[in-house]
Design an enzyme around this catalytic site. Structure first.
Site, PDB file in Angstrom:
ATOM      1  N   HIS A  64      24.977 -40.532  29.135  1.00 44.18           N
ATOM      2  CA  HIS A  64      24.459 -40.100  27.837  1.00 44.18           C
ATOM      3  C   HIS A  64      22.965 -39.837  27.810  1.00 44.18           C
ATOM      4  O   HIS A  64      22.423 -39.499  26.761  1.00 44.18           O
ATOM      5  CB  HIS A  64      24.790 -41.126  26.753  1.00 44.18           C
ATOM      6  CG  HIS A  64      26.238 -41.166  26.383  1.00 44.18           C
ATOM      7  ND1 HIS A  64      26.806 -40.268  25.506  1.00 44.18           N
ATOM      8  CD2 HIS A  64      27.235 -41.979  26.787  1.00 44.18           C
ATOM      9  CE1 HIS A  64      28.096 -40.548  25.362  1.00 44.18           C
ATOM     10  NE2 HIS A  64      28.386 -41.576  26.145  1.00 44.18           N
ATOM     11  N   LYS A 255      16.793 -38.330  12.931  1.00 42.19           N
ATOM     12  CA  LYS A 255      17.288 -38.791  14.230  1.00 42.19           C
ATOM     13  C   LYS A 255      16.472 -40.026  14.574  1.00 42.19           C
ATOM     14  O   LYS A 255      15.458 -40.300  13.928  1.00 42.19           O
ATOM     15  CB  LYS A 255      17.114 -37.705  15.298  1.00 42.19           C
ATOM     16  CG  LYS A 255      15.720 -37.044  15.271  1.00 42.19           C
ATOM     17  CD  LYS A 255      15.565 -35.911  16.286  1.00 42.19           C
ATOM     18  CE  LYS A 255      16.285 -34.643  15.926  1.00 42.19           C
ATOM     19  NZ  LYS A 255      17.511 -34.401  16.671  1.00 42.19           N
ATOM     20  N   ARG A 256      16.907 -40.822  15.576  1.00 40.21           N
ATOM     21  CA  ARG A 256      16.101 -41.970  15.994  1.00 40.21           C
ATOM     22  C   ARG A 256      14.681 -41.500  16.312  1.00 40.21           C
ATOM     23  O   ARG A 256      14.478 -40.387  16.790  1.00 40.21           O
ATOM     24  CB  ARG A 256      16.731 -42.647  17.234  1.00 40.21           C
ATOM     25  CG  ARG A 256      18.091 -43.292  16.979  1.00 40.21           C
ATOM     26  CD  ARG A 256      17.999 -44.385  15.918  1.00 40.21           C
ATOM     27  NE  ARG A 256      17.155 -45.456  16.384  1.00 40.21           N
ATOM     28  CZ  ARG A 256      17.600 -46.627  16.860  1.00 40.21           C
ATOM     29  NH1 ARG A 256      18.906 -46.886  16.882  1.00 40.21           N
ATOM     30  NH2 ARG A 256      16.771 -47.561  17.283  1.00 40.21           N
ATOM     31  N   LYS A 261      11.848 -36.808  21.264  1.00 36.66           N
ATOM     32  CA  LYS A 261      12.394 -36.009  20.160  1.00 36.66           C
ATOM     33  C   LYS A 261      11.284 -35.298  19.379  1.00 36.66           C
ATOM     34  O   LYS A 261      11.538 -34.397  18.593  1.00 36.66           O
ATOM     35  CB  LYS A 261      13.245 -36.884  19.236  1.00 36.66           C
ATOM     36  CG  LYS A 261      14.542 -37.385  19.888  1.00 36.66           C
ATOM     37  CD  LYS A 261      15.281 -38.339  18.952  1.00 36.66           C
ATOM     38  CE  LYS A 261      16.555 -38.912  19.553  1.00 36.66           C
ATOM     39  NZ  LYS A 261      17.703 -37.985  19.484  1.00 36.66           N
ATOM     40  N   THR A 363      23.914 -34.525  18.356  1.00 39.16           N
ATOM     41  CA  THR A 363      25.087 -34.261  17.526  1.00 39.16           C
ATOM     42  C   THR A 363      24.655 -33.965  16.091  1.00 39.16           C
ATOM     43  O   THR A 363      25.389 -33.311  15.353  1.00 39.16           O
ATOM     44  CB  THR A 363      26.071 -35.441  17.528  1.00 39.16           C
ATOM     45  OG1 THR A 363      25.363 -36.622  17.131  1.00 39.16           O
ATOM     46  CG2 THR A 363      26.700 -35.642  18.892  1.00 39.16           C
ATOM     47  N   LYS A 367      26.088 -31.237  13.066  1.00 37.25           N
ATOM     48  CA  LYS A 367      26.398 -31.525  11.652  1.00 37.25           C
ATOM     49  C   LYS A 367      25.669 -30.541  10.748  1.00 37.25           C
ATOM     50  O   LYS A 367      26.237 -30.028   9.776  1.00 37.25           O
ATOM     51  CB  LYS A 367      25.995 -32.963  11.297  1.00 37.25           C
ATOM     52  CG  LYS A 367      26.680 -34.038  12.113  1.00 37.25           C
ATOM     53  CD  LYS A 367      25.960 -35.392  11.938  1.00 37.25           C
ATOM     54  CE  LYS A 367      26.311 -36.355  13.060  1.00 37.25           C
ATOM     55  NZ  LYS A 367      25.408 -37.539  13.110  1.00 37.25           N
TER      56      LYS A 367
HETATM   57  C1  LIG Z   1      24.341 -37.760  13.928  1.00 34.99           C
HETATM   58  C2  LIG Z   1      23.509 -38.967  13.814  1.00 34.99           C
HETATM   59  C3  LIG Z   1      22.615 -39.304  14.842  1.00 34.99           C
HETATM   60  C4  LIG Z   1      22.409 -38.449  16.065  1.00 34.99           C
HETATM   61  O1  LIG Z   1      21.384 -37.526  15.742  1.00 34.99           O
HETATM   62  P1  LIG Z   1      20.653 -36.651  16.884  1.00 34.99           P
HETATM   63  O2  LIG Z   1      19.832 -35.674  16.081  1.00 34.99           O
HETATM   64  O3  LIG Z   1      21.736 -35.968  17.647  1.00 34.99           O
HETATM   65  O4  LIG Z   1      19.841 -37.583  17.683  1.00 34.99           O
HETATM   66  C5  LIG Z   1      21.833 -40.442  14.713  1.00 34.99           C
HETATM   67  N1  LIG Z   1      21.933 -41.236  13.610  1.00 34.99           N
HETATM   68  C6  LIG Z   1      22.765 -40.935  12.593  1.00 34.99           C
HETATM   69  C7  LIG Z   1      22.809 -41.830  11.406  1.00 34.99           C
HETATM   70  C8  LIG Z   1      23.583 -39.799  12.660  1.00 34.99           C
HETATM   71  O5  LIG Z   1      24.421 -39.517  11.636  1.00 34.99           O
END
Ligand SMILES: *Cc1c(COP(=O)(O)O)cnc(C)c1O
Length: 518
Positions: A64, A255-256, A261, A363, A367
């Site tokens: 990952h 995102k985190r 990032k 991911t 979304k």
């Molecule tokens: C989808 C999601 C992530 C992953 O986000 P990335 O932009 O792909 O790092 C992290 N936290 C939450 C709460 C999410 O819904």
């Protein structure tokens, strides 16, 4: 699984590997490799070779992350105290594996040291990812670029040894949660336009593409987005006290919090917009609400400092009267799945701006796309596949690609890039003069000195000019409401590939060898 097997088949494990598969979701369960060896040998009387046959027929590993610092390593000392038998078994796995390495690269001591499951030194460690690779028949990455970089970079010697082990399974998200459940307005509009087949088979969402040029349909599309923006505005004002005007563009990065990032790149752009407002050069600007959210790990000091900077910049921008009708900024606290369910349906611009080659897949990007956001992004992770599926003309691409980042790092001079660009000089001056932290001088020096460091692993300054220019293209495109919404519709219509139904089907077909019951 073993108890059930013994109930049905007794102590005959010859078919166990063919009938069972354990998907190791990252290295966290990598001890399953030596533990299954222990169970088969110590509790069920198998010889080493037979047990190893079983194990390597049923273990499969998903990687990952490409960040070497994120790969688990556990100290041999700890192992010998807590799991002495597993350590014995790991040593034996390693001894046999290193014989194979010696057959492939005879006498190459450096290669032995590099590939060993044990990292030698004063305090030797077990390389859990290597243990997972050696013990598995399948190793997969989670987006096309990520898998290529595993094969050519992080795990290249393993790929030379076992090229057929490596495969890609691009991540997906479920449309039942990330469209149907979280965006009821869009769900109903889709159902009345193309039917409800997309809920079980997301490839059917491509039928939407032909409606992108239908002005009546676009009116309904815009109205759904407007209602979702109003719902998010209510949440934002409740959580932060800041009012988001629903006529503004909703520009979101959630995102985190992590340096790779590049939330900092987003902040540099916000400071640039603020600076343009201060100097009265607002031609071509589009009113924006920028939302940044995400958790920082408790011990990750730089990430916590980035959160502080976002909050301090937001406070200054939101309190400046000149910025009032052009820019609002919030740090959204306690970002989590239930907040994403409100955020992604309301987003118009999705920020996917990681340093190329660092984001395994992402991911969140999927979304947003499903819910009709346009992406501004680098060629990283699944962004590449998002751009291919949406169409390059419906995606705001900027910045260096992964190989250009690697090349640049040989001779990276951020201070020269800054000095040659007046806008960037002004951004850095605002940050370094304490404009955002008058009561706490020097607070953000760690961040600004990181940006100026030729060793900056994230090469943020290298991508800043391209990012600012691409954001200007976004602003221009947003002013053409018809065209913007055509692009938005084509993003949703192109999102069929990113259903986790497709991902799981590929795991079932290519790795698990399981088929649905008739
Ligand atoms: C989808 C999601 C992530 C992953 O986000 P990335 O932009 O792909 O790092 C992290 N936290 C939450 C709460 C999410 O819904």
């Amino acid at each position: 699984v073993i108890a059930r097997w013994v109930e049905q088949h007794g102590e005959d494990f010859s078919d166990f590997g063919r009938k069972n598969c354990f998907q190791l979701n990252d290295t966290h369960p990598a001890c399953a490799v030596p533990e299954l060896m222990r169970l088969l040998m110590d509790e069920h009387g198998l010889e080493w070779d037979d047990a190893w046959d079983v194990v390597t027929r049923c273990m499969a590993y998903t990687n990952h992350t490409l960040l070497p610092e994120a790969l688990e390593r556990w100290s041999v000392g700890l192992f010998s105290r807590l799991l002495p038998r597993l350590l014995d078994i790991i040593y034996e796995i390693n001894a046999r594996f290193l014989k194979l390495v010696d057959q492939q690269w005879p006498g190459d001591v450096a290669m032995r040291r590099e590939m060993s499951l044990i990292e030698e030194g004063d305090n030797p460690h077990i390389r859990m990812a290597y243990l997972a690779i050696v013990g598995s028949f399948s190793v997969n990455g989670v987006a096309g670029l990520h898998t290529q970089l595993l094969e050519s970079g992080l795990f290249k010697h393993f790929n030379t040894l076992w090229p057929r082990k490596f495969n890609n399974k691009t991540n997906g998200v479920t449309q039942r949660r990330w469209l149907s459940h979280c965006n009821p307005g869009l769900r109903e509009l889709l159902n009345e336009t193309i039917g409800d087949g997309w809920q079980k088979d997301l490839t059917k969402i491509s039928d939407l593409a032909s409606h992108a040029t239908d002005a009546d349909f676009r009116k309904k599309w815009i109205e759904v987005k407007r209602q979702n923006k109003a719902r998010l505005s209510d949440l934002v004002v409740a959580e932060t006290g800041v009012r988001f005007d629903t006529s503004f563009m909703f520009d979101v990065q959630v995102k985190r919090i992590h340096e790779y990032k590049r939330q900092l790149l987003n902040v540099l752009h916000i400071v640039h917009l603020y600076d343009r407002i201060l100097r009265g050069e607002t031609a071509g600007m589009v009113p924006r609400c920028v939302l940044i959210g995400g958790k920082a790990a408790p011990g990750y000091h730089v990430a916590k400092l980035i959160v502080k900077l976002i909050n301090d910049v937001a406070k200054k921008v939101n309190n400046h009267p000149a910025a009032n009708d052009l820019l609002k900024v919030v740090f959204f606290p306690n970002y989590r799945v239930s907040s994403m369910e409100v955020i992604c349906p309301a987003t118009e611009l999705s920020e996917q701006i990681s340093t190329a080659g660092k984001e395994a897949s992402g991911t969140g990007n999927m979304k947003f796309m499903m819910n009709g956001a346009l992406t501004i992004g680098t060629l990283d992770g699944a962004n590449i596949e998002i751009r291919e599926n949406a169409g390059a003309e419906n995606f705001f691409l900027f910045g260096l690609n992964a190989s250009e980042v690697t090349e640049l790092k040989k001779d990276y001079r951020p201070n020269e890039i800054i000095a040659a660009d007046d806008d960037i000089v002004r951004i850095m001056n605002l940050l370094e003069s304490g404009h955002f932290n008058p009561d706490n001088p020097g607070l953000f020096d760690l961040l600004t000195s990181g940006l100026r460091n030729p060793q900056d692993p994230w090469v943020t300054i290298a991508d800043l000019r391209a990012y600012i220019n691409s954001q200007a293209e976004v602003a221009k495109a947003y002013q053409d409401v018809d065209h913007w919404n055509q692009m938005s519709i084509l993003n949703t219509a192109g999102s069929g590939w990113f259903s986790s139904d497709r991902t799981i089907q590929q795991y079932a077909d290519d790795i698990w060898d399981v088929r649905p019951l008739s």
